[in-house]
Motif scaffolding. Structure first.
Motif, PDB file in Angstrom:
ATOM      1  N   GLN A  77       0.851  -1.194   0.000  1.00  0.00           N
ATOM      2  CA  GLN A  77       0.000   0.000   0.000  1.00  0.00           C
ATOM      3  C   GLN A  77       0.888   1.245   0.000  1.00  0.00           C
ATOM      4  O   GLN A  77       1.809   1.365   0.803  1.00  0.00           O
ATOM      5  CB  GLN A  77      -0.901   0.010   1.246  1.00  0.00           C
ATOM      6  CG  GLN A  77      -1.822   1.199   1.346  1.00  0.00           C
ATOM      7  CD  GLN A  77      -3.129   0.981   0.600  1.00  0.00           C
ATOM      8  OE1 GLN A  77      -3.433  -0.135   0.204  1.00  0.00           O
ATOM      9  NE2 GLN A  77      -3.878   2.037   0.393  1.00  0.00           N
ATOM     10  N   CYS A  78       0.616   2.172  -0.912  1.00  0.00           N
ATOM     11  CA  CYS A  78       1.407   3.402  -1.009  1.00  0.00           C
ATOM     12  C   CYS A  78       0.480   4.620  -0.994  1.00  0.00           C
ATOM     13  O   CYS A  78      -0.655   4.550  -1.450  1.00  0.00           O
ATOM     14  CB  CYS A  78       2.225   3.424  -2.300  1.00  0.00           C
ATOM     15  SG  CYS A  78       3.443   2.099  -2.437  1.00  0.00           S
ATOM     16  N   ARG A  79       1.014   5.699  -0.479  1.00  0.00           N
ATOM     17  CA  ARG A  79       0.280   6.962  -0.554  1.00  0.00           C
ATOM     18  C   ARG A  79       0.869   7.809  -1.670  1.00  0.00           C
ATOM     19  O   ARG A  79       2.089   7.856  -1.842  1.00  0.00           O
ATOM     20  CB  ARG A  79       0.358   7.739   0.763  1.00  0.00           C
ATOM     21  CG  ARG A  79      -0.700   8.840   0.839  1.00  0.00           C
ATOM     22  CD  ARG A  79      -0.683   9.561   2.172  1.00  0.00           C
ATOM     23  NE  ARG A  79       0.468  10.441   2.296  1.00  0.00           N
ATOM     24  CZ  ARG A  79       0.563  11.634   1.713  1.00  0.00           C
ATOM     25  NH1 ARG A  79      -0.418  12.073   0.927  1.00  0.00           N
ATOM     26  NH2 ARG A  79       1.623  12.384   1.887  1.00  0.00           N
ATOM     27  N   ILE A  80       0.002   8.455  -2.427  1.00  0.00           N
ATOM     28  CA  ILE A  80       0.458   9.318  -3.515  1.00  0.00           C
ATOM     29  C   ILE A  80       0.925  10.646  -2.926  1.00  0.00           C
ATOM     30  O   ILE A  80       0.164  11.349  -2.264  1.00  0.00           O
ATOM     31  CB  ILE A  80      -0.668   9.552  -4.540  1.00  0.00           C
ATOM     32  CG1 ILE A  80      -1.027   8.235  -5.233  1.00  0.00           C
ATOM     33  CG2 ILE A  80      -0.255  10.610  -5.567  1.00  0.00           C
ATOM     34  CD1 ILE A  80      -2.234   8.337  -6.145  1.00  0.00           C
ATOM     35  N   ILE A  81       2.187  10.977  -3.158  1.00  0.00           N
ATOM     36  CA  ILE A  81       2.728  12.249  -2.684  1.00  0.00           C
ATOM     37  C   ILE A  81       2.516  13.336  -3.723  1.00  0.00           C
ATOM     38  O   ILE A  81       2.227  14.487  -3.399  1.00  0.00           O
ATOM     39  CB  ILE A  81       4.228  12.101  -2.355  1.00  0.00           C
ATOM     40  CG1 ILE A  81       4.413  11.064  -1.248  1.00  0.00           C
ATOM     41  CG2 ILE A  81       4.826  13.437  -1.945  1.00  0.00           C
ATOM     42  CD1 ILE A  81       5.847  10.772  -0.930  1.00  0.00           C
ATOM     43  N   GLY A  82       2.671  12.983  -4.994  1.00  0.00           N
ATOM     44  CA  GLY A  82       2.475  13.968  -6.047  1.00  0.00           C
ATOM     45  C   GLY A  82       3.013  13.487  -7.370  1.00  0.00           C
ATOM     46  O   GLY A  82       3.366  12.313  -7.532  1.00  0.00           O
TER      47      GLY A  82
END
Length: 747
Positions: free
Chosen positions: A142-147
């Motif tokens: 699971q990853c969070r989108i930083i930009g």
């Protein structure tokens, strides 16, 4: 094709070459880790095989990954296409795959078969067939989108090289399109974590003429910071200009690296005066550090360098080799010189050279700091009367007794002749003012403030009729008060009186003011002066309210003791106000360190408030006058919870809250360090641009922190990881939080 078409085609090819170079710089196919299989505007899921996980040196929690649809080796990448970008991801946790339950069943059954055989593992060749092992090697992350990073033409000059841009989100996504995911190598990671928008650098140039950056430390993802993960030496830089006119916070438990980080920040700003880049304008920034523990103003064992020599921030001037050589040469000459006058001259040369860069202040002198300036004032000086009174007022601020409240209302403002209708009225008010000053100074002496002279001339200050009334006062029953009143009347008739004698004299005068005899005298005084054009023609009674309030203070031992609590800030050898001296030093771009380790907490807070108000008002005045060169000043607060207002205190008149809200306009920046996020006033937190976060041990503090930027991603790590110098950093130029192992401070 025409000539124009050929030129445009050539330009297009050049842009494609440039685009390919950018993609190859940031994406390496050898660092491939897996494929993105699920995406929304906030998060993604990536499938990764153990083979690639091991090949790239592991994928730590909170590490950066890159997702892109572009093949970096292609010769036909059009930077204008939507796919010609890559998404920056942060690894958060594992993600479930559809086959996970079946995979777990197989692992359990295989583990059961080899249970008890310590020389075997359930994933060994003899325990699991190769095909099964390969299929079970896939896992979701699971990853969070930083930009999103993308390329863009220079708007002012299309012929200029392409600009790398970053947006803190994604503008679109296709759920049925795959993206390849890569782990950035050292060079790519260095570009990513040190990225700053070109417009931000342009702003630095326009505002300061300087784009200097300094190394803060290196990337560190986790507390378990094993070597050989291919990110050991990725430097992280900060722009000192980001700190100017901004609020910066350092949060963390004791001994987790806050002070070390503060020293690196102060050092980086100090070094702007000697920029290595010839295109950068040298900047002398005034910095002031309130040092409650004396660790910046004095050498201490925790700052020992690699050779065992203790460093101190106050010695940062020795970074200038020419200045260091000059000071060392003069020191040798000083030791060799026998003539006292020549010795003094050499000493002053050294002092001038050092104090042109760094100045230390303290309430007490220090054996290892011969140039330290004492942070004291002469409370008896005319120019310092109100300054000293304000220091005392702060000391008694919490006292609720009426006599304290009355005392705090008194202000020493000398009457100005032009403000009165005639000279007689002016002279009357001047006499009253001088009388109040005399009583106040006598109060200071009784409270332990050593006077410049043992005696004082009081000729003409006290009315003859008053003195006679006091001397002849004789009620039917003689008491101690009667004796004090009679003696006071005699003392007030003398020309020169000792300060010690005046204490009992004014106690007697205070008692006399409550007698019937005084009322008789006072009525006669008013009648005789009402229409008189000489002496005191104000029509007032002899003793105004402020004088009575001053006299009343002599009647209470508690009042004397509390006033005496600030006599440590008094001296008769210094005439100027240290707050103004400090501001003058800051205007000249010096590093000023206030050693508060020897002061009482309330005195430290009082002096810090006075200094800060003076800085604020002086810069505010320059701003209102339209000055072009308002001095840039950076204020550092250690143990900020002892100085800044509490988290629930909404008093916007507080100097620290005002500085937080208005300081940027007046070019005042603030760097504050504390263990408690929740202790800081909300308006200050909301106006903080730069954040340096080390270990915090409870959820009360980390939950408060989660309200800002993307620190919520790091909340579990901040609570668990207790490693010294392991910080999560967000600055004005960095568009996302970066985990950093901060370098050790050394001069």
């Amino acid at each position: 094709m025409g000539i124009e078409d050929i030129v445009n085609a050539r330009k297009g090819d050049d842009k494609k070459v440039e685009t390919k170079q950018w993609f190859q710089k940031l994406i390496q196919t050898s660092e491939y880790v897996g494929d993105l299989y699920s995406i929304n505007y906030e998060t993604t899921r990536v499938i990764i095989h153990d083979f690639y996980r091991e090949k790239v040196g592991g994928i730590p929690s909170l590490s950066f990954l890159i997702a892109s649809r572009v093949d970096p080796n292609s010769n036909d990448i059009n930077f204008k296409n939507e796919d010609s970008s890559f998404i920056l991801l942060r690894v958060m946790d594992s993600a479930a795959l559809p086959q996970d339950r079946e995979a777990e069943r197989i692992r359990v059954e295989t583990a059961q078969r080899i249970s008890g055989e310590t020389e075997k593992h359930w994933d060994d060749v003899g325990s699991m067939d190769a095909r099964t092992k390969n299929l079970l090697g896939f896992a979701g992350v699971q990853c969070r989108i930083i930009g999103t990073f993308f390329l863009e033409e220079n708007e002012q000059n299309p012929e200029a090289p392409l600009n790398l841009k970053f947006g803190s989100d994604i503008s679109n996504y296709y759920p049925n399109r795959g993206l390849k995911v890569y782990k950035p190598n050292e060079k790519a990671l260095e570009h990513i974590v040190n990225y700053t928008d070109p417009s931000n650098l342009q702003e630095h140039i326009e505002k300061y003429g300087n784009t200097e950056k300094v190394k803060l430390g290196h990337v560190r993802y986790a507390s378990t910071n094993r070597k050989y993960q291919k990110i050991d030496d990725v430097p992280v830089y900060i722009y000192p200009a980001d700190l100017l006119s901004q609020k910066s916070a350092l949060f963390g438990m004791t001994r987790t690296g806050k002070s070390n980080t503060t020293k690196i920040i102060a050092k980086s700003v100090f070094e702007l005066r000697t920029s290595e880049n010839k295109n950068d304008k040298p900047l002398r920034i005034g910095q002031i550090i309130f040092d409650p523990n004396g660790e910046y103003a004095n050498e201490n064992i925790q700052d020992k360098d690699g050779t065992g020599n203790p460093n101190a921030l106050k010695n940062i001037w020795r970074k200038d080799n020419s200045l260091k050589l000059k000071a060392d040469t003069l020191k040798v000459s000083f030791k060799a010189e026998k003539d006292s006058d020549k010795k003094k001259k050499i000493w002053n040369e050294i002092k001038f050279a050092v104090e042109n860069e760094v100045v230390t202040y303290g309430i007490l002198s220090h054996p290892s700091d011969p140039f330290r300036r004492l942070m004291k004032i002469n409370f008896y000086e005319d120019e310092n009367l109100q300054i000293g009174k304000e220091i005392i007022d702060f000391k008694i601020a919490e006292q609720s007794a009426q006599y304290f409240k009355n005392f705090k209302q008194i202000a020493f403002k000398s009457p100005i002749e032009s403000e009165y209708e005639n000279n007689s009225e002016y002279q009357g008010q001047l006499t009253r003012f001088n009388r109040r000053v005399l009583v106040y100074r006598a109060l200071l002496n009784k409270a332990g403030f050593a006077p410049p002279n043992r005696t004082v001339n009081i000729t003409g200050v006290f009315n003859a009729d008053l003195r006679n009334a006091m001397t002849s006062y004789s009620p039917a029953r003689f008491t101690r008060k009667v004796g004090l009143i009679n003696a006071a009347g005699q003392t007030l008739g003398q020309n020169n009186v000792s300060w010690d004698a005046l204490a009992q004299t004014f106690e007697g005068l205070f008692h006399f003011l409550s007698t019937a005899e005084y009322n008789t005298f006072n009525q006669g005084y008013i009648n005789s002066h009402r229409d008189n054009e000489t002496d005191d023609a104000t029509g007032e009674g002899w003793a105004e309210a402020d004088l009575e309030s001053l006299l009343e203070m002599f009647n209470y031992s508690k009042a004397i003791n509390l006033v005496g609590g600030v006599n440590i800030q008094h001296t008769i050898t210094i005439g100027s106000d240290y707050a103004q001296d400090i501001y003058s030093d800051l205007k000249e771009g010096k590093l000023v360190i206030i050693d508060q380790s020897s002061g009482e907490p309330e005195l430290n807070k009082s002096s810090a408030n006075r200094i800060m108000w003076n800085i604020f008002r002086e810069n505010q005045k320059a701003f209102r006058n339209g000055d072009d060169n308002i001095p840039e000043i950076l204020v550092y607060l250690e143990e900020a919870h002892n100085i800044l207002p509490a988290g629930n205190d909404l008093d916007l008149s507080d100097i620290w809250v005002r500085t937080a809200k208005e300081g940027s306009k007046y070019r005042i920046g603030m760097v504050y360090a504390t263990q408690e996020v929740s202790s800081i006033q909300k308006n200050i937190l909301k106006n903080t641009a730069n954040w340096f976060i080390s270990h915090l041990n409870n959820t009360d503090e980390t939950k408060e922190l989660c309200k800002y930027y993307d620190f919520a991603d790091f909340e579990p790590s901040i609570r668990r990881a207790q490693d010294k110098g392991f910080l999560r950093v967000k600055t004005l130029s960095n568009l996302f939080v970066i985990p950093v192992q901060v370098d050790r401070f050394e001069v």
